[in-house]
Design an enzyme around this catalytic site. Structure first.
Site, short mmCIF file in Angstrom:
data_model
loop_
_atom_site.label_atom_id
_atom_site.label_comp_id
_atom_site.label_asym_id
_atom_site.label_seq_id
_atom_site.Cartn_x
_atom_site.Cartn_y
_atom_site.Cartn_z
N TRP A 170 0.83 -1.22 0.00
CA TRP A 170 0.00 0.00 0.00
C TRP A 170 0.85 1.25 0.00
O TRP A 170 1.64 1.48 0.92
CB TRP A 170 -0.90 -0.01 1.24
N ARG A 171 0.72 2.04 -1.03
CA ARG A 171 1.18 3.43 -0.97
C ARG A 171 0.03 4.23 -0.40
O ARG A 171 -1.04 4.34 -1.00
CB ARG A 171 1.58 3.94 -2.36
N GLU B 238 -1.77 -1.36 -4.08
CA GLU B 238 -2.56 -0.16 -4.32
C GLU B 238 -1.73 1.12 -4.38
O GLU B 238 -0.78 1.30 -3.60
CB GLU B 238 -3.60 0.02 -3.21
N ASP C 82 -2.82 6.50 0.75
CA ASP C 82 -3.57 7.61 0.16
C ASP C 82 -4.16 8.51 1.23
O ASP C 82 -4.80 9.50 0.92
CB ASP C 82 -4.69 7.07 -0.71
N GLU D 18 -6.03 -0.71 -6.65
CA GLU D 18 -6.54 0.62 -6.96
C GLU D 18 -5.38 1.43 -7.52
O GLU D 18 -4.29 1.46 -6.92
CB GLU D 18 -7.10 1.32 -5.71
#
Length: 628
Positions: free
Chosen positions: A457-458, A501, A460, A523
């Protein structure tokens, strides 16, 4: 150690947008019905497992156990970006009675696990639950599970007992979660198991998770967007939103009418290895059981007794604390010790090297390795049998080349088909609790690797101090940088549960031959400021799943790529998936979906219509690519 203990107050527009597009008609039959930190002692906690591990014994008063767990839940229920980590371990026996059940609620960074050799050795008469977070109207409105991340339930049995709960709460054991949450080696009886919390004010939305090696009653999937259930048994399954995958599951629904419902079912799992687990033997000695790898399996590993594997006494582990230096950890690994990471946040200012075959690195309570000064927090040689499990890895403020590297890009990597190197419940973050920077989060260079559930996960949203809205998202794009989520260079790599994501180029690049993915969820980044910032040469955007042009054999079962370009809704991405056009590369049951901003023009290689704002929340499916 990360020092910012700030608490994130709730999801930003990222998860709110996801909620807005989930106003879908649910096919499930859903029942309709009308603090401060505790000073309780940590009973039975062994000193060598650290201050944030509590071990319960069935002889302890149930009200004391309940109070201890309630106090931690009160601290952790909203502590999304905090530094506290907890593990609650139950010795073999029964907890709770029909008149006084043990009803556990699980918050962020909390592990609840049994210490038996079998899941049936620890019985919870009561519940183990996660509810929606209600983020509006003083905690009574906008009730969702879209950011219920980072928690673990494993190796125990739940006899559902709702005594004392109201009519709706008594209707199921609720497990309303999203990414970075696993259920493993769990048996549930006496009631329904619901992956959706329908008892709050709503809208009840949830965003996917993972079950493995478990025996479950009827499951209400409800509003879950995507979910993987692997090597388990279910009495029934209701509903699917976008992407529900079953691999080696007894009782799994048929997928013949895909995408209505959107089920993908594999009769057996091509490659599996269950996660290592801590247990107590009959003489009270702690050990870690490491299951063996298996191929083409179905159902639980424990139904017929102990599965093949090896047992390692805890004395063969270096039991690490967050205060340990990397020098100390590396010295113990070089001596031949395995590594047990007790709960906490570890500053990693130089690479941790795992070089010996069959080494086990096991984290408790979401133990977290944070990169410092551009280090690679975990650098694993491409040798047979290494298992890394239960570890979260965070990028630091100085860019790291990689957060977890498996094998060398150039050189000999000697993992084997019979004893693959395995990653289980390994999670990655770039941003969130603090600014993060990395080139590639997960890099697999070795052959014969199994990735069994990961969320890359980066972030957001988080507490880094960015302002809300377009300018703040531009700041995030320029500051929290992560080019690639997962890069797979090795051959014969299998992924069961690959969630990636928001990275700034391809989220996943698969360059190795004979790769297999069972459930992919992605995403695209929400925050590219302009189309020029989101270009792959002359191509608009970067596909969320890219198979290298030279690859000749690859298989994907059940994949989804979502778009929500909140920073600039005019941005286009040409393809959600991009693969070489060759008969040996096959994608089955894939889709794209629009979350109310931006456009994905095609599902794969120019095939499939646009996921644009004319069909918000309605997936564009491709059943098979290439078409038969």
């Amino acid at each position: 150690m990360t020092t910012d203990p700030s608490r994130h107050p709730g999801p930003t527009r990222r998860r709110v947008a996801r909620a807005l597009v989930l106003g879908l008609v649910l096919a499930a039959t859903i029942p309709t019905v009308g603090g401060a930190a505790s000073a309780y002692p940590r009973p039975g906690a062994p000193t060598d497992l650290g201050p944030h591990v509590t071990v319960f014994d069935p002889s302890m008063p149930i009200d004391q156990i309940q109070a201890t767990l309630d106090a931690t839940h009160a601290r952790q229920v909203d502590n999304e970006m905090g530094t506290e980590r907890y593990a609650y371990l139950f010795k073999p026996g029964t907890y709770g009675t029909p008149e006084q059940p043990l009803q556990i609620k699980v918050g962020y960074y909390t592990e609840v696990s049994g210490l038996g050799a079998s899941p049936t050795d620890v019985v919870i008469n009561g519940k183990v639950e996660v509810y929606n977070r209600c983020l509006a109207d003083g905690g009574t409105g906008n009730c969702i599970a879209l950011v219920n991340f980072w928690r673990t339930l494993s190796n125990l049995s739940i006899n559902v007992n709702a005594a004392g709960q109201d009519g709706c709460r008594s209707s199921a054991n609720f497990w309303a979660v999203s990414q970075a949450v696993s259920v493993r080696r769990v048996a549930v009886s006496g009631g329904t198991f619901s992956l959706m919390d329908y008892c709050t004010a709503g809208p009840h939305y949830a965003s996917g998770g993972f079950i493995a090696d478990s025996a479950l009653p009827s499951v209400v999937n409800g509003s879950q967007q995507q979910w993987l259930t692997r090597n388990s048994e279910v009495a029934g399954w209701s509903n699917g939103v976008w992407n529900q995958v079953f691999s080696g599951v007894v009782g799994a629904p048929d997928d013949a009418t895909f995408p209505d419902p959107p089920y993908t079912t594999l009769a057996t799992t091509p490659l599996s290895r269950e996660k290592p687990y801590l247990f107590v033997d009959p003489r009270g000695r702690y050990a870690v059981r490491v299951p063996a790898a298996a191929r083409d399996t179905r159902g639980t590993s424990w139904a017929g007794g102990s599965a093949p594997g090896r047992t390692i006494p805890l004395s063969d582990f270096h039991v690490a604390r967050p205060s340990d230096s990397v020098k100390t950890i590396n010295r113990e690994l070089a001596r031949g010790k395995h590594l047990l990471l007790t709960p906490g946040v570890y500053d990693v200012d130089r690479n941790i090297h795992v070089r010996r075959p069959d080494t086990v690195v096991l984290g408790l309570g979401h133990a977290t390795l944070t990169a410092v000064d551009g280090a690679i927090p975990l650098d694993v040689a491409g040798v047979p049998g290494v298992v890394v499990a239960g570890v979260t890895i965070d990028a630091g403020t100085t860019e790291s080349p990689v957060l977890l590297r498996v094998g060398r890009e150039h050189g000999r990597n000697a993992s084997t088909p019979a004893n693959p190197l395995t990653l289980s419940d390994v999670y990655f973050r770039v941003g969130g609790p603090h600014v993060g920077r990395v080139d590639t989060a997960l890099q697999i260079n070795a052959d014969h690797v199994l990735i069994d559930h990961t969320w890359v996960w980066r972030g957001d949203h988080g507490v880094e101090g960015f302002t809300e809205g377009v300018n703040g998202d531009t700041d995030r794009w320029r500051t929290n940088t992560g080019r690639y989520g997962a890069v797979i260079n090795g051959d014969d790599v299998t992924a069961t549960g690959l969630f990636v994501e928001h990275f700034q180029r391809h989220n996943t690049v698969w360059n190795g031959e004979r790769g297999t993915t069972v459930l992919y969820q992605n995403e695209l980044p929400y925050d590219p400021p302009t189309q020029a910032d989101w270009m792959n040469g002359d191509v608009e955007g970067w596909a969320g799943y890219k198979v290298g042009d030279h690859v000749r054999t690859h298989t994907l079962h059940g994949g989804g790529v979502y778009v929500f370009n909140q920073n600039n809704p005019s941005i286009h991405t040409e393809n959600g998936f991009e693969v070489p056009e060759t008969p040996g590369v096959r994608l089955r049951h894939i889709m794209t979906v629009n979350l109310s901003a931006g456009t994905i023009d095609h599902v794969v290689n120019g095939v499939g219509g646009p996921a644009d704002t004319t069909r918000v929340g309605a997936p564009v499916y491709v059943t098979e690519y290439p078409a038969p």
